[in-house]
Design an enzyme around this catalytic site. Structure first.
Site, short mmCIF file in Angstrom:
data_model
loop_
_atom_site.label_atom_id
_atom_site.label_comp_id
_atom_site.label_asym_id
_atom_site.label_seq_id
_atom_site.Cartn_x
_atom_site.Cartn_y
_atom_site.Cartn_z
N GLU A 497 0.61 -0.77 -0.10
CA GLU A 497 0.21 0.02 -0.30
C GLU A 497 0.59 1.13 -0.28
O GLU A 497 0.46 2.32 0.86
CB GLU A 497 -1.55 -0.07 0.95
N GLY A 498 1.82 1.18 -0.61
CA GLY A 498 3.00 2.02 -0.85
C GLY A 498 3.84 2.18 0.19
O GLY A 498 3.60 1.98 1.06
#
Length: 816
Positions: A497-498
């Site tokens: 997620e990043g």
């Protein structure tokens, strides 16, 4: 007298700036001082000429715009880097909330405390007390992670039957429609039992088909998919990451071509898709694949635009050409995660989420949904894991003895225990405050990035501290090890997620500076206005506001630093007042340093990632302090919890101070560095790390059953049942504390300080000496059974540890 009046003028203007007075108020104040000074003989005509030379050009709009603002606007447009469509979508996504108050240098603490406390409904509480407890009791984590490399089928079915995958789906489609806070509580409890379990449950309730459908899907798509997703008949996944586009997800090479083709025996308008994705959770078992790709329309079948941009579609995985089934093996936490491919797979155009009208809108859809999902799943999993580690490490430290005393009484153990306790308190506070914001209707994109980075990093640090405390108990994998899988899997949350490096260095401040600053976004938007006069008018208004804002923050920062913020109002005049004052001071420092960095680095600030990271750290730690103070207030300001609050606030404010100092030390000019040190730290750095005495208090809290410890363990699975190692250990902690006075009786009767082990033999000795009763002897024996279960580690027949199937499979693929 002239000098006194000049000082008085500067003081009056500084006071006006401190209170954020407008330009006209400043002019009025200056004019009044000049009038009085002239009457007293302190000012001559030259003073009035200087005043008018400044006041007239800045006050007369036509003069100001033509001779001051317009040249600045031209220079600003030249140095301002262009913003891509994907960057604009990311900036536009979400809303600003409490982080904007922190960014602007004057946080309203009463406003923060007025945010409602998130609460569970009776239905949500019943779900946590019922199905969540039940599935935790069902799962043997060692069997799942070591033997099956998957959840057992009965656990999978239980999750489906009880709608664990449908917490975000509305009730009209058969879902649970839980609040964000309730989802967080569920995930925390699942994580405390098994990271495998919480990962599998978390993903369908985060960014994925269910979320995207409810926000953007057509009625037909919602009616078709959402009931199946709610019942568990459909298993969703969402494929975004490609081998060539990980953190830079907007550069995905996967593509689709709008064309006509045959579908169910008819010619229809559709897309021919080609993709190669990896790291996709639930992909190996999914029935419906959410897919992000770049869509092109070379024949103009949808309109006159050829490159439509990133698009999201839903594709049944039984569609010919869709490849799923193979798995990755992420660090021995074997949740279903794997690649998916497709080459020229034809699907109808109405497979686009939202239909053909949403072609090219995929990136906006993703970043808008991610701003919510990223605030829930990973932060909740991290907070649940940290809390479980804190509770388990506290119990273990009190049970395990070396050198004839519990290891938790050793100063070397107290230090990591204190970190676990402080992180557990503040991480839970941050998740509660942030999910409460989501339930208020916010889409906190900046806050979600703060939580994603800092809580996953705290989780990684916490696993390290817990492993240090447990020693050999932590490193030997087996059915009785509750640390190993979490320790192995901690980097997974850091990566997804990043990636955390990207999140800290680019996203937190990159989005925060533009979204939270009251004038920067308006200045940037002015560059894109085609009407010259309208653009100049907007820039003029924003620039004048920006200049006043900077001057005000300078006045506030200088005064707060000079006085140690002692005269700053706080919502409570108690032991927390220092934390409110210091946070207010560093909030003003953040606002000032943001404008200074923008002025010094200009457009290149976008590439100064380490500068951006430190500014982001300032904002992040201030947010964590805010959440800690809010939790303390929400829970009734209980004095017995204050050691946890004090440790958390001191630690985060100390890190905030260090980020500010590092920021100053990396300014490019020595005179600027010296000036900033004088303004921001006139008396040196005031915040010290938590003391040894405070850390001892926190460490003792973790080792002693109490209401404070129970609050710290809220929504952690501590039920005493055979498959719950932490729950069994909690019972052993109570048993050990109960038998210590009995043990001391035997020692006194024996006239010797016995070592605290072989308690069954101590029991027999006590009976022989007549020092204890038979009931007390049984207590000692039961405690010894539990004590041995806690301190012993697993061993295996070599045949039970044979591996190689995964390696053999890889070799076969390479050979082929």
């Amino acid at each position: 007298m002239t000098a006194l009046f000049v000082l008085g003028l500067l003081g009056c203007l500084a006071i006006a700036s401190y209170h954020r007075a407008n330009w006209h108020t400043h002019l009025t104040v200056a004019a009044a001082v000049l009038v009085i000074g002239s009457f007293m003989g302190a000012f001559a005509m030259i003073s009035w000429l200087i005043f008018l030379a400044i006041a007239i050009p800045l006050s007369v709009t036509s003069i100001r715009r033509q001779y001051i603002v317009e040249p600045i606007f031209k220079a600003f447009k030249k140095v301002t880097p262009s913003m891509s469509d994907t960057e604009k979508s990311a900036i536009d996504a979400g809303t600003t909330w409490w982080e904007a108050d922190l960014f602007c240098g004057n946080p309203n603490w009463k406003k923060m405390h007025q945010y409602p406390v998130p609460r569970l409904t009776a239905e949500e509480q019943a779900f946590i007390d019922g199905p969540v407890e039940e599935v935790c009791a069902m799962l043997d984590d060692w069997e799942a992670t070591h033997e099956l490399t998957d959840l057992p089928q009965d656990v999978w079915q239980y999750l489906k039957d009880n709608k664990f995958f449908a917490m975000i789906i509305k009730k009209q489609y058969g879902g649970l429609e839980f609040s964000a806070f309730a989802q967080s509580c569920v995930l925390q409890k699942l994580t405390s039992k098994s990271t495998l379990l919480s990962s599998i449950v978390g993903v369908p309730n985060s960014l994925g088909p269910g979320e995207l459908l409810q926000h953007y899907g057509t009625k037909e798509q919602k009616d078709h998919y959402l009931p199946g997703l709610a019942k568990g008949d459909e298993i969703p996944c969402f494929a975004l990451t490609s081998p060539e586009a990980g953190s830079d997800a907007s550069s995905i090479p996967d593509f689709g071509i709008v064309c006509k083709g045959e579908w169910n025996g008819e010619e229809v308008l559709g897309m021919r898709l080609t993709w190669n994705k990896r790291y996709i959770t639930l992909a190996p078992v999914a029935t419906v694949l959410g897919l992000a790709f770049k869509l092109r329309d070379p024949d103009g079948l949808l309109g006159d635009k050829e490159d439509l941009g990133i698009t999201c579609a839903l594709i049944p995985t039984n569609t010919p050409g869709v490849k799923i089934g193979r798995r990755h093996f992420p660090l021995n936490v074997p949740f279903q995660n794997g690649p998916t491919q497709g080459e020229e797979v034809f699907v109808p155009i109405d497979y686009i989420i939202g239909g053909a009208k949403m072609a090219g809108q995929g990136w906006r859809m993703l970043v808008e949904c991610l701003s919510v999902g990223r605030a829930i799943t990973l932060p909740s999993n991290s907070a649940g894991g940290i809390k479980a580690l804190a509770i388990a490490s506290g119990a273990y430290s009190r049970i395990r003895r070396q050198f004839r005393l519990p290891i938790g009484k050793m100063e070397g153990i107290e230090e990591p225990l204190a970190k676990l306790g402080g992180y557990a308190y503040s991480s839970d506070a941050a998740v509660s405050m942030s999910t409460g914001a989501v339930d208020l209707g916010e889409k906190p994109s900046v806050i979600s990035a703060i939580l994603k980075y800092h809580l996953t990093e705290q989780m990684r640090d916490s696993t390290k501290h817990a492993m240090d405390i447990h020693g050999g108990k932590g490193i030997c994998l087996g059915p009785n090890n509750y640390l190993g899988r979490g320790y192995q899997g901690a980097p997974i949350a850091i990566t997804v997620e990043g990636a955390n490096i990207l999140t800290r260095n680019m996203i937190i401040y990159g989005q925060g500076a533009i979204r939270c600053h009251p004038f920067v976004l308006s200045e940037l938007e002015a560059c894109n206005i085609e009407d010259k006069e309208a653009a100049l008018a907007q820039f003029d208004k924003s620039l004048m506001g920006h200049i006043g804002f900077t001057i005000s923050n300078f006045a506030r920062t200088a005064w707060l630093a000079l006085t140690g913020a002692r005269f700053t109002k706080t919502p409570y005049d108690d032991e927390t007042a220092l934390f409110y004052r210091t946070a207010t001071r560093y909030s003003a420092s953040l606002a000032l340093m943001s404008d200074i960095c923008m002025a010094v680095f200009g457009g290149s600030l976008k590439r100064k990632e380490r500068i951006s990271a430190r500014l982001g750290d300032l904002l992040s730690y201030l947010y964590l302090v805010s959440a800690t103070l809010k939790r303390y207030n929400d829970e009734g300001r209980r004095k017995e919890d204050f050691a946890l609050v004090q440790w958390s606030c001191q630690d985060h404010l100390y890190l905030c101070q260090r980020a500010l100092a590092d920021l100053i030390n990396n300014m490019p000019f020595a005179p600027l560095r010296g000036f900033l040190k004088l303004v921001l730290f006139p008396w040196g750095r005031p915040i010290r790390k938590p003391t040894d005495e405070l850390e001892q208090k926190v460490a003792r809290l973790l080792q002693t059953p109490s209401e404070t410890r129970d609050r710290l363990a809220h929504n952690i699975y501590v039920t005493n049942e055979p498959l719950n190692l932490i729950g069994r250990q909690e019972q052993t902690l109570k048993d050990i504390l109960a038998v210590e006075p009995i043990f001391d009786k035997v020692c006194r009767a024996k006239g010797d300080k016995l070592p605290f082990f072989a308690l069954d033999k101590v029991a027999e000795m006590g009976l022989e000496l007549g020092a204890i009763t038979s009931d007390e002897a049984e207590q000692l024996k039961a405690a010894e059974v539990g004590r041995l279960q806690v301190i012993n580690v697993d061993d295996f027949d070599p045949a039970d540890l044979l591996a190689g199937k995964a390696a053999h499979s890889v070799k076969k693929v390479k050979a082929a």
